[in-house]
Design a protein around this motif. Sequence first.
Motif, PDB file in Angstrom:
ATOM      1  N   LYS A 103       0.831  -1.202   0.000  1.00 52.20           N
ATOM      2  CA  LYS A 103       0.000   0.000   0.000  1.00 52.20           C
ATOM      3  C   LYS A 103       0.863   1.248   0.000  1.00 52.20           C
ATOM      4  O   LYS A 103       1.828   1.363   0.734  1.00 52.20           O
ATOM      5  CB  LYS A 103      -0.908   0.024   1.221  1.00 52.20           C
ATOM      6  N   ASP A 104       0.507   2.169  -0.836  1.00 49.87           N
ATOM      7  CA  ASP A 104       1.064   3.507  -0.837  1.00 49.87           C
ATOM      8  C   ASP A 104       0.109   4.386  -1.615  1.00 49.87           C
ATOM      9  O   ASP A 104      -0.942   3.923  -2.039  1.00 49.87           O
ATOM     10  CB  ASP A 104       2.498   3.543  -1.379  1.00 49.87           C
ATOM     11  N   ILE A 105       0.446   5.632  -1.828  1.00 51.62           N
ATOM     12  CA  ILE A 105      -0.505   6.513  -2.501  1.00 51.62           C
ATOM     13  C   ILE A 105      -0.568   6.298  -4.005  1.00 51.62           C
ATOM     14  O   ILE A 105      -1.501   6.720  -4.646  1.00 51.62           O
ATOM     15  CB  ILE A 105      -0.226   7.993  -2.178  1.00 51.62           C
ATOM     16  N   ALA A 150      -3.457   4.758  -8.534  1.00 51.50           N
ATOM     17  CA  ALA A 150      -4.349   5.868  -8.201  1.00 51.50           C
ATOM     18  C   ALA A 150      -4.132   7.006  -9.194  1.00 51.50           C
ATOM     19  O   ALA A 150      -3.009   7.502  -9.333  1.00 51.50           O
ATOM     20  CB  ALA A 150      -4.073   6.346  -6.783  1.00 51.50           C
ATOM     21  N   ASP A 180      -4.934  10.102  -9.094  1.00 47.92           N
ATOM     22  CA  ASP A 180      -4.501  11.375  -8.526  1.00 47.92           C
ATOM     23  C   ASP A 180      -3.045  11.364  -8.064  1.00 47.92           C
ATOM     24  O   ASP A 180      -2.506  12.403  -7.702  1.00 47.92           O
ATOM     25  CB  ASP A 180      -5.430  11.817  -7.398  1.00 47.92           C
ATOM     26  N   ALA A 181      -2.387  10.213  -8.125  1.00 54.06           N
ATOM     27  CA  ALA A 181      -0.975  10.129  -7.759  1.00 54.06           C
ATOM     28  C   ALA A 181      -0.054  10.143  -8.983  1.00 54.06           C
ATOM     29  O   ALA A 181       1.157  10.083  -8.844  1.00 54.06           O
ATOM     30  CB  ALA A 181      -0.717   8.876  -6.930  1.00 54.06           C
TER      31      ALA A 181
END
Length: 113
Positions: free
Chosen positions: A10-12, A88, A90-91
């Motif tokens: 998990k990360d952005i 993601a 937005d990342a």
Amino acid sequence: MDSKTKTNSKDILVIDGPSLVEEGGTLITGQNLARGAVLGKITASGLLTLLDVAAGVGSQNPYGILGDAVDATAADTVCPVFKKGQFAEDALSLGRATVIADIKAPFRDIGVF
């Protein structure tokens, strides 16, 4: 770098889902890019650069997502590139005049969601 498969964490940038596929590539001189930059591949040289939908040299086509921040300001630099996985929106870092809609369909064709 050889192609390899990694189990994501998990990360952005990375969303839980199928395993990531990461390959090595070479970022062209003159760029300092953050992790998550959307890359295109220059046809003539095979070098990677920030995707630019107006480029017309191959780098207008999504190739992958930069796996780590890379400073190639002074020289071409080997870098990790995610070639498959779920990310993601937005990342992501996009090049000039590029929007998410420009990359969604081509990325789906290569397994990037």
